[in-house]
Design an enzyme around this catalytic site. Structure first.
Site, PDB file in Angstrom:
ATOM      1  N   LYS A  45       0.862  -1.404  -0.103  1.00 30.12           N
ATOM      2  CA  LYS A  45      -0.006   0.037   0.048  1.00 30.12           C
ATOM      3  C   LYS A  45       0.814   1.112   0.113  1.00 30.12           C
ATOM      4  CE  LYS A  45      -3.867  -1.433   2.155  1.00 30.12           C
ATOM      5  NZ  LYS A  45      -4.415  -2.185   3.390  1.00 30.12           N
ATOM      6  N   ARG A 115      -3.958   2.410   7.949  1.00 28.76           N
ATOM      7  CA  ARG A 115      -4.010   1.035   7.158  1.00 28.76           C
ATOM      8  C   ARG A 115      -2.617   0.272   7.756  1.00 28.76           C
ATOM      9  NH1 ARG A 115      -7.204   2.058   2.150  1.00 28.76           N
ATOM     10  NH2 ARG A 115      -7.779   4.243   2.521  1.00 28.76           N
ATOM     11  N   GLY A 124      -5.630 -11.776   6.059  1.00 23.05           N
ATOM     12  CA  GLY A 124      -6.087 -12.206   7.363  1.00 23.05           C
ATOM     13  C   GLY A 124      -5.604 -11.293   8.383  1.00 23.05           C
ATOM     14  N   MET A 126      -5.100  -6.889   9.710  1.00 24.07           N
ATOM     15  CA  MET A 126      -6.088  -5.733  10.105  1.00 24.07           C
ATOM     16  C   MET A 126      -6.884  -5.141   9.277  1.00 24.07           C
ATOM     17  SD  MET A 126      -4.542  -4.674  13.686  1.00 24.07           S
ATOM     18  CE  MET A 126      -5.412  -3.371  13.356  1.00 24.07           C
ATOM     19  N   ARG A 371      -3.052  -1.149  -6.475  1.00 22.96           N
ATOM     20  CA  ARG A 371      -2.300  -2.265  -6.409  1.00 22.96           C
ATOM     21  C   ARG A 371      -2.586  -3.204  -7.632  1.00 22.96           C
ATOM     22  NH1 ARG A 371      -5.611  -4.594  -1.301  1.00 22.96           N
ATOM     23  NH2 ARG A 371      -7.374  -4.423  -2.373  1.00 22.96           N
ATOM     24  N   HIS A 486      -2.021 -46.077  -9.137  1.00 20.42           N
ATOM     25  CA  HIS A 486      -2.432 -46.452 -10.373  1.00 20.42           C
ATOM     26  C   HIS A 486      -3.635 -45.200 -10.954  1.00 20.42           C
ATOM     27  CE1 HIS A 486      -5.445 -48.644 -12.969  1.00 20.42           C
ATOM     28  NE2 HIS A 486      -4.340 -48.755 -13.628  1.00 20.42           N
ATOM     29  N   SER A 786      16.117 -43.057 -19.933  1.00 21.93           N
ATOM     30  CA  SER A 786      15.036 -42.461 -19.725  1.00 21.93           C
ATOM     31  C   SER A 786      14.832 -42.408 -18.153  1.00 21.93           C
ATOM     32  CB  SER A 786      13.562 -42.870 -20.435  1.00 21.93           C
ATOM     33  OG  SER A 786      12.415 -42.432 -19.859  1.00 21.93           O
ATOM     34  N   CYS A 853      10.514 -39.579 -17.518  1.00 24.93           N
ATOM     35  CA  CYS A 853       9.377 -40.025 -17.744  1.00 24.93           C
ATOM     36  C   CYS A 853       8.458 -40.254 -16.530  1.00 24.93           C
ATOM     37  CB  CYS A 853       9.322 -40.993 -18.906  1.00 24.93           C
ATOM     38  SG  CYS A 853       9.874 -42.601 -18.205  1.00 24.93           S
ATOM     39  N   TYR A 873      15.186 -33.823 -22.476  1.00 25.30           N
ATOM     40  CA  TYR A 873      13.612 -33.814 -22.508  1.00 25.30           C
ATOM     41  C   TYR A 873      12.695 -34.326 -21.197  1.00 25.30           C
ATOM     42  CZ  TYR A 873      13.452 -38.956 -23.262  1.00 25.30           C
ATOM     43  OH  TYR A 873      13.398 -40.206 -22.781  1.00 25.30           O
TER      44      TYR A 873
HETATM   45  C1  PEP Z   1       8.717 -44.569 -13.524  1.00 22.90           C
HETATM   46  O1  PEP Z   1       9.004 -45.458 -12.643  1.00 22.90           O
HETATM   47  O2  PEP Z   1       9.029 -43.490 -13.286  1.00 22.90           O
HETATM   48  C2  PEP Z   1       8.142 -44.717 -14.566  1.00 22.90           C
HETATM   49  C3  PEP Z   1       7.721 -44.015 -15.516  1.00 22.90           C
HETATM   50  O3  PEP Z   1       7.361 -46.072 -14.758  1.00 22.90           O
HETATM   51  P1  PEP Z   1       6.076 -46.657 -14.113  1.00 22.90           P
HETATM   52  O4  PEP Z   1       5.222 -45.593 -13.754  1.00 22.90           O
HETATM   53  O5  PEP Z   1       5.298 -47.119 -15.496  1.00 22.90           O
HETATM   54  O6  PEP Z   1       6.330 -47.695 -13.322  1.00 22.90           O
END
Ligand code: PEP
Ligand code: MG
Length: 893
Positions: A45, A115, A124, A126, A371, A486, A786, A853, A873
């Site tokens: 402020k 203020r 939260g 005054m 602001r 899963h 990977s 991955c 990547y």
């Molecule tokens: C992992 O283990 O990071 C992976 C990509 O394989 P999954 O999740 O299929 O075990």
């Protein structure tokens, strides 16, 4: 008077440049008070006011006690230092000269607004105190000076109410009840102002309330009022709600709050006075038009109280809501044009959409606050892109300004904010978006209900068996499991809202109902989940799906230009691949081939194959499976049209494909036409105590090479037919070079036999600490690594990715862990292993391509780490691609 030799300046003065130029120049020379002008010193402020002051904008003069004053208050044992107070008193004298008014005296009493204001906005904290400086005597003086006693006593009434509740801590409700009772007694109609007589009665009653509840009288000494208010604001920095707010928003406890003290201007001095707020752009849609409201003859707090309906500031805004009352633009065109001119200058100055408070006192416009305005997700993206196109900010700034949650909200349906909801419990926000549906506890029930109505699948946890019903359901709720369980992985992949690990939810199967606390929800009743927040909500709620705006696409293009790492997707179906392609991926980074067997007919074939001990019939069944996998691979290769695809050969333990419940076993016996005893024996043979550390991944191929051979045949035949394929074959759960040598031989034999003209690459997953440590011996054997951070986290921490949520929550609650390591990479542990794999792998094989991955490939802070260690990547679930791109780009700016 202040001692000129003092070194420390606790105040920052503002508003003099505009108010009274010659006077201020002369006076400011007397007191060289100036603090560093930044939001951490002045609070947001104070900073806004200092900036407006420097611009010469019309702001009522005043000063800010810097945040260091708050730290000093605590260092001094919760006492306002005499030195600070002396500076405040001296500064008030200057303010008196500049305004021609007198604090605590006449002929015209000086009133102040006080203020709090920290660097980060803290709702939260005054409230604001208005009209400070009124007592019995000054109120009477103010009545004379303005010739409006009703105005003066109404101000006094407001101040006692604020002082009593905010500074003296009396329940505000008591004041509201008192005034309502007097209104009833005096027969004052709703919305009408109090007569002068009634105001006197209210003030007397307020004074009594204060005495009854504090045993002291309300201070008539205006200096005492001010000193107490400053101290109370500093003290409020450590109020429990402020402390909690800081914890939740990671705000440093040491910052402290500033206190801004400003001479009052009045929006309640008749028909030519008003007060209002405005945004320089529409905060809900982002449209580049002024948006705001005002109230004639009112003070600021009436606008926020919601008791009176304010008027729109623009004609367009009035027409939009079909309001009859004139807009500011129509009623006071000159004020409107001054205001819009100042608003747009402020937006240009701060380079962002502003939220401005203003007041008009007897025809004269004053700005009270500015602001950066809060805005909706779609507005945030639109405003940033628009401002770039208007040349006000550059692309890097756009990327900095767009939050992940903004992008995420743009892609998933969100709760309609115009409704009341009942939150029953909270689980892990596993996959974003909102879904309402009738609850169902079994795949059969999902199938039956989904023909007519939206359905929510509720399970303790899901297994590959549930995949079909997950696809049919609008959303998934599990009572167990973590963020990489899963249900979470599959739901994210499908773009379905999902909540996991909602421990307070019990599935009462015998009574076919859900129990959440005291509430029983029978199967077939509506329930809603918000996978963005993890909230489980009673009944069916309204949602809104925002269409991806053109600005969203511009934002993605900016991210593409800025990021270094490629972004791929984890996908195994044509539908998922299509979603990912629509977000502009560089390829598929993980095709989990086991997911290709999840449809009921494939599952049946697969089960039959693994339950057959006779090699001859297994070969026939494998041929059938080969034919269907080939069809799937071909379809995927075709949609990818030459983009690379990393196909991972079968990974999970075989028993994951087997049923566990007796009823499911009995069904399977019928489906595959084998004797029950034989099926039970085979299931027992395949059962493992520690399946995650057991017979899975490459190990499966070493013991049952025929399954990988079947997959390789399908791959090479499909590639041969499609031709335009950048095939990358990946081996899971490798820990040693000998495994790679053994499996590469199988791959190469089939390649030579089936498709020698097709080029392919071979890579391995780094999911085990030993693989990371052995990177130098593994790297020369392959084209890429990977990193499977899901398993690598599980195996490094020794925490099951499926069961860890049970105690990880407690670790977090006790402050032992900052984040769930399955969501945000454990950089010190797992990250160190990845770093080793990268360094050793690249030293042995300089062109080795390395990506990631696991689920961390979609987590912004983990992505920042992956950028810092130079991965090539990241690969994540399709709906996570925009977030991953933005994170990869932000990591570069
Ligand atoms: C992992 O283990 O990071 C992976 C990509 O394989 P999954 O999740 O299929 O075990
Ligand atoms: Mg894995």
């Amino acid at each position: 008077m202040l001692n000129k030799k003092q070194t420390k300046n606790w105040l920052h003065r503002f508003g003099y440049d505009y108010t009274n130029e010659p006077l201020s120049k002369a006076l400011c020379g007397e007191l060289a008070i100036e603090a560093k002008c930044d939001p951490s010193t002045l609070g947001s402020k104070g900073y806004g006011l200092a900036q407006m002051s420097a611009l010469g904008f019309p702001i009522p003069p005043g000063f800010t006690i810097i945040t260091e004053g708050c730290r000093n208050y605590y260092e001094k044992g919760e006492r306002l230092a005499q030195e600070i107070w002396d500076q405040v008193v001296a500064e008030l004298q200057l303010l008196e000269k500049a305004t021609g008014k007198h604090f605590g005296g006449g002929p015209f009493p000086l009133l102040l607004s006080v203020r709090s204001g920290a660097k980060a906005s803290m709702p939260g904290m005054m409230d604001t105190l208005l009209n400070l400086g009124l007592n019995d005597a000054t109120t009477e003086l103010l009545g004379h000076a303005t010739n409006d006693f009703r105005f003066a006593y109404d101000g006094y009434r407001r101040f006692i109410e604020m002082y009593g509740s905010v500074i003296m801590g009396i329940d505000h409700h008591l004041f509201v009840e008192a005034i309502e009772a007097i209104k009833r007694q005096e027969n004052i109609p709703l919305g009408a102002g109090l007569s002068l007589g009634a105001l006197h009665t209210v003030i007397d009653r307020y004074k009594q309330i204060i005495f009854t509840h504090t045993g002291t009288t309300y201070p008539q000494d205006v200096f005492k009022q001010l000193k107490n208010s400053i101290a109370a604001i500093f003290a409020s920095w450590n109020s429990p709600r402020a402390v909690t707010y800081r914890r939740l928003n990671q705000i440093d406890d040491q910052e402290g709050t500033a206190v801004t003290i400003q001479s009052m201007v009045f929006g309640n001095r008749g028909a030519d006075s008003l007060t209002g707020v405005l945004f320089t752009r529409n905060p809900s849609t982002g449209a580049p038009t002024l948006f705001g409201e005002y109230l004639i003859n009112a003070q600021g707090e009436e606008l926020v109280s919601g008791l009176v309906t304010p008027q729109q500031i623009t004609k367009q805004g009035r027409e939009l809501i079909q309001a009859k009352e004139d807009s500011l633009e129509e009623k006071y065109p000159i004020i409107f044009s001054q205001l819009s001119h100042l608003a747009s200058a402020l937006e240009d100055h701060f380079g962002d959409m502003q939220d401005i408070e203003y007041t008009v006192e007897q025809g004269r416009l004053w700005l009270l606050q500015t602001r950066n305005g809060k805005r909706s997700a779609s507005a945030a993206v639109k405003i940033a892109i628009d401002m770039m196109q208007e040349g006000k900010i550059d692309g890097q700034e756009v990327l900095k300004r767009i939050d992940y949650s903004d992008l995420e909200r743009l892609l998933h349906p969100t709760l309609d904010p115009n409704q009341t909801i009942e939150v029953l419990t909270q689980g892990l926000p596993a996959a974003p978006g909102v879904a309402s549906g009738l609850i169902a506890f079994s795949p059969e029930a999902v199938e039956a209900i989904s023909k007519k109505e939206q359905v929510l699948l509720v399970r303790e946890e899901t297994s590959p068996d549930d995949i079909g019903s997950m696809a049919m359901a609008a959303g998934i709720l599990t009572t167990k499991g973590g963020m990489t369980a899963h249900a979470a992985v599959v739901a994210r992949g499908m773009g379905k809202p999902c909540i996991c690990g909602a421990h307070a939810v019990t599935i009462d199967l015998p009574n076919q109902c859900l129990v959440i606390g005291q509430k029983k929800i029978p199967m077939g009743s509506y329930l809603t989940i918000d996978g963005t927040t993890g909230q489980v909500i009673s009944g069916k709620v309204a949602t809104i799906r925002q269409k991806p705006l053109p600005e969203f696409l511009t934002c993605m293009a900016l991210a593409d230009q800025t990021k270094r790492m490629a972004v791929r997707a984890n996908a195994e179906t044509v539908q998922d691949a299509a979603v990912a392609l629509s977000f502009g991926i560089s390829g598929i980074g993980l095709c989990r081939t086991e997911h290709m067997f999840f449809s009921p007919d494939r599952m049946r074939m697969f089960r039959k194959m693994i339950l057959t001990s006779a090699t001859a019939s297994r070969v026939d069944l494998l041929a059938e499976l080969m034919a269907v996998q080939k069809i799937d691979f071909k379809a995927l290769f075709q949609v990818l049209n030459g983009l690379p695809i990393t196909v991972r050969l079968l990974d999970p333990p075989l028993h994951e494909f087997l049923p566990s419940h007796p009823k499911e076993v009995a069904d399977l016996v019928v489906q595959i036409e084998r004797p029950l005893a034989e099926v039970e024996k085979r299931i027992a043979q395949l059962c493992e105590v520690n399946p995650m550390l057991g017979h899975r991944g490459a190990r499966l191929a070493i013991t049952f090479p025929e399954i990988y051979k079947m997959q390789l045949q399908a791959l090479f035949e499909a590639a041969l037919e499609v031709k335009q394929v950048a095939l990358e074959i990946m081996l899971p759960l490798i820990f040693d070079a000998q495994e790679v040598i053994f499996l590469k031989k199988i791959i190469e034999e089939l390649h030579q036999k089936i498709a020698p003209q097709i080029q392919y690459k071979v890579g391995i997953m780094i999911e085990l600490p030993r693989a990371a440590l052995q990177a130098a011996t593994l790297a020369p054997l392959v084209d890429f690594f990977s990193i499977g951070t899901n398993d690598l986290t599980q195996t490094t921490l020794g925490i099951s990715r499926d069961d860890g949520a049970k105690f990880l929550d407690v670790y977090r609650a006790k402050g032992l862990l900052k984040a769930d390591p399955f969501v945000t990479l454990d950089q010190e542990g797992v990250g160190a292993l990845i770093q080793i794999a990268v360094t050793r792998g690249r030293s042995a094989h300089p062109n080795l391509k390395i990506g990631i991955c696991g689920e961390h490939g979609g987590d912004p802070s983990s992505i920042q780490f992956f950028e810092s260690i130079g991965l090539d990547y990241i690969s994540c679930s399709p709906y996570r691609v925009p977030i991953a791109k933005l994170a990869a780009a932000k990591a570069r700016v």
